[in-house]
Design an enzyme around this catalytic site. Sequence first.
Site, PDB file in Angstrom:
ATOM      1  N   ASN A 153       0.852  -1.201   0.000  1.00 13.35           N
ATOM      2  CA  ASN A 153       0.000   0.000   0.000  1.00 13.35           C
ATOM      3  C   ASN A 153       0.886   1.248   0.000  1.00 13.35           C
ATOM      4  O   ASN A 153       0.896   2.037   0.950  1.00 13.35           O
ATOM      5  CB  ASN A 153      -0.918  -0.041   1.228  1.00 13.35           C
ATOM      6  N   ASP A 155       0.998   3.946  -1.933  1.00 10.12           N
ATOM      7  CA  ASP A 155       0.577   5.244  -2.454  1.00 10.12           C
ATOM      8  C   ASP A 155       0.228   6.174  -1.292  1.00 10.12           C
ATOM      9  O   ASP A 155       0.490   5.851  -0.123  1.00 10.12           O
ATOM     10  CB  ASP A 155      -0.594   5.083  -3.429  1.00 10.12           C
ATOM     11  N   ASP A 157      -3.202   8.093  -0.519  1.00  8.22           N
ATOM     12  CA  ASP A 157      -4.547   8.421  -0.976  1.00  8.22           C
ATOM     13  C   ASP A 157      -5.064   9.732  -0.410  1.00  8.22           C
ATOM     14  O   ASP A 157      -5.924  10.374  -1.010  1.00  8.22           O
ATOM     15  CB  ASP A 157      -5.509   7.275  -0.629  1.00  8.22           C
ATOM     16  N   ASP A 179      -7.236  -0.309  -1.739  1.00 11.05           N
ATOM     17  CA  ASP A 179      -5.893  -0.797  -2.080  1.00 11.05           C
ATOM     18  C   ASP A 179      -5.570  -2.103  -1.360  1.00 11.05           C
ATOM     19  O   ASP A 179      -4.608  -2.786  -1.714  1.00 11.05           O
ATOM     20  CB  ASP A 179      -4.826   0.241  -1.702  1.00 11.05           C
ATOM     21  N   GLN A 349      15.132  10.458 -16.713  1.00 10.66           N
ATOM     22  CA  GLN A 349      15.217   9.008 -16.929  1.00 10.66           C
ATOM     23  C   GLN A 349      16.106   8.364 -15.876  1.00 10.66           C
ATOM     24  O   GLN A 349      15.863   7.241 -15.438  1.00 10.66           O
ATOM     25  CB  GLN A 349      15.772   8.719 -18.318  1.00 10.66           C
ATOM     26  N   ASP A 350      17.139   9.077 -15.474  1.00 13.70           N
ATOM     27  CA  ASP A 350      18.073   8.534 -14.483  1.00 13.70           C
ATOM     28  C   ASP A 350      17.493   8.532 -13.076  1.00 13.70           C
ATOM     29  O   ASP A 350      17.900   7.736 -12.236  1.00 13.70           O
ATOM     30  CB  ASP A 350      19.374   9.344 -14.488  1.00 13.70           C
ATOM     31  N   ASP A 369      12.278   5.023  -7.285  1.00 14.90           N
ATOM     32  CA  ASP A 369      13.184   6.168  -7.173  1.00 14.90           C
ATOM     33  C   ASP A 369      14.623   5.664  -7.060  1.00 14.90           C
ATOM     34  O   ASP A 369      14.942   4.857  -6.186  1.00 14.90           O
ATOM     35  CB  ASP A 369      12.797   6.977  -5.928  1.00 14.90           C
ATOM     36  N   HIS A 469      25.545   3.478 -19.050  1.00 15.42           N
ATOM     37  CA  HIS A 469      24.141   3.058 -19.034  1.00 15.42           C
ATOM     38  C   HIS A 469      23.803   2.199 -20.253  1.00 15.42           C
ATOM     39  O   HIS A 469      24.275   2.474 -21.364  1.00 15.42           O
ATOM     40  CB  HIS A 469      23.213   4.279 -19.023  1.00 15.42           C
ATOM     41  N   ASP A 471      21.090   2.173 -21.860  1.00 20.07           N
ATOM     42  CA  ASP A 471      20.322   2.886 -22.887  1.00 20.07           C
ATOM     43  C   ASP A 471      21.205   3.673 -23.842  1.00 20.07           C
ATOM     44  O   ASP A 471      20.709   4.296 -24.782  1.00 20.07           O
ATOM     45  CB  ASP A 471      19.247   3.790 -22.258  1.00 20.07           C
ATOM     46  N   CYS A 643      17.519   9.911 -22.157  1.00 15.90           N
ATOM     47  CA  CYS A 643      18.016  10.311 -20.832  1.00 15.90           C
ATOM     48  C   CYS A 643      17.219  11.477 -20.255  1.00 15.90           C
ATOM     49  O   CYS A 643      17.059  11.592 -19.042  1.00 15.90           O
ATOM     50  CB  CYS A 643      19.488  10.725 -20.912  1.00 15.90           C
TER      51      CYS A 643
END
Length: 661
Positions: A153, A155, A157, A179, A349-350, A369, A469, A471, A643
């Site tokens: 859970n 999030d 709310d 949830d 993106q990073d 994150d 990276h 990518d 990126c």
Amino acid sequence: MAQQRRVQLSTQRPTSTVYVLGTELSLDVCGSAPKDAVTFHVQGTPGVKLYVVQETESIKLPSTVCRWPLAPSTEVLLAMDALSKDVGDEKVRVSYFGEAGGVPVGRAMLYLTCVEVSLDADTNRSGAVSRTLLDKTTWTWGPDGHGAILLVNCDRDDPKAEQMDNHDTTIRSYADLKDMSQMVLRTRGPRTIFTGHRLILHVDFGDADKVGVFYGGNSVALEEYKHVLGGSKLTYAVKPSRHQEESTFYVEGLVFPDIDFSGLVAFHVTLLESSEKGLLETPIFTDTVVFRVAPWIMTPNTAAPLEVFVCSIDNNEDFVAAVGALAEKAKCPLTICPPPENNQDRWIQDEVEFGYVQAPHKTFPVVFDSPRDRGLKDYPVKTILGPDFGYVARKVPEHASSLDSFGNLEVSPPVTVKGKEYPLGRILIGSSFPRFGGRRMSKAVRDFLVAQRVQAPVELFSDWLMVGHVDEFLSFVPAPDQKGFRLLLASPNACYQLLKEKQEEGFGEAVMFQGLEREPKPTISEILANESLRKFNSYAQMCISWNRDVLKRALGLAEPDIIDIPQLFQGNTDTGARAFFPDMVNMLVLGQHLGIPKPFGPRVGGQCCLEQRVRELLEPLGLTCTFIDDYFSYHVLQGEVHCGTNARRKPFAFKWWHMVP
């Protein structure tokens, strides 16, 4: 096999006990027998099924045998099918006989009350709690698997709340309850029985910090929902209502699976009986239900985009406008992170990776994150986290390296490898392997990704790059065939081949970087004659070829599944490689629309020959190529379009619990 309990009898006074529907009672006929008894006779009222077990033979009563020998190998079992209407309304009588037979030398009476005690969850994964014959104590994978599922859970709310929903012990909204997974305790039978017996809901000590359980009794008012289990609370005494047979509990996950947590959590309800006042209660029945905490799941480039993110910083207005125009073509909403929230950190993106969690009753996005913690470090918590938008992070004890940024975290589309299906794809992360030493993604992040189990990670070699990276040398685009996608790999060889072709066609004097102020303008011939550049790109090609072979094995790819995108690199083996011109595989994929870094390649016949070649490679797949100028705003800072953007995408249609890891 039915749960069995042994019941002691007495010839001195009647015995009373509770029989729980679906179990089996074993009567201790020998333990209560008078010392001169040698046989016994047993009979019950119509609601009781009796069996005598001798050796391995089970005989249902009544039978032609009237008396049974008192022997350790003789056992009496009983079962009941119907709930009692009153306390003690079913009976069993055991009569004991001596050698002479005739009159019994003793009798034992057992009064039975049949009740139902059942702890249920959405074991069949239908989205609703129901009774089931499935084994609630186990959890199995696959399309025919069973077992309940729990969401973390994670999030928030209530926008006014200071912390995430899994960090508090309060129900702030009905959305918070939605949830959670329901767990229903059913208690049927004479209600007075439940005043004389205690029901305890409990969780194992090792699981208590992984879950929270809330209960509102008979009320629907939010303020009546109390935190009753989890954390320091290992047990909760349930008081069944006189008027309601069901008690609904709401269960939330607090943490995701990780190296020290398999994701499985067991809840139990135990019925306790006290034979006399002042004596300790003894457990007479336990029911158990097992949940698995849902994993965090990544989505590949090929999934449909739902929202595009980009940062607005000093002097990148044209880039933001170009990304906005691409998002509009793809009919995808654009979210712009403003300067006060990004602190001049453009590399969104990073900073984050968007994924989701899913249970049969609910799906919501969750942002992962990264540990990099630069200018954007507060953006995921302060802006993205909210109602039905979760958050997860992993802190690293050591200093985060560039490989901990999430440009170094990608996932493939679904693949099958030598008959083994990966319906949610495989996570791809960059590493220093096969180089000895070097940089690696932190153990905390790698352990988390492995522990989710549904997207088995593959380590690639990215430490040869300055930033490091994945990518920077790979991407995936959708394809309209059975495979469904193509892997794009940066290719120095393909670039040299293209430039050689153009030189032989008489365009050797065409220059790179036309229109870019203060940038050198090497010609095609000068690039081809630059031996140090060629030597370095031979090294870069070897590194990419290593990854090509790993990807072919790990993703079950063949050469037709791979497209080589012309690209050159510069640098040295000490500091690492960086793109010589904007790195075209570092693109933003929005369905059929591709936002590709504009390479500023040599113009041949009025067109950039690099752009033209990429169009020739990708447009036959039904893709539209839009080349975005990121040269001064991103490229010179060692990054490109991918990126500097991010995308939240549509979850897989495939349900993760249907796979077999």
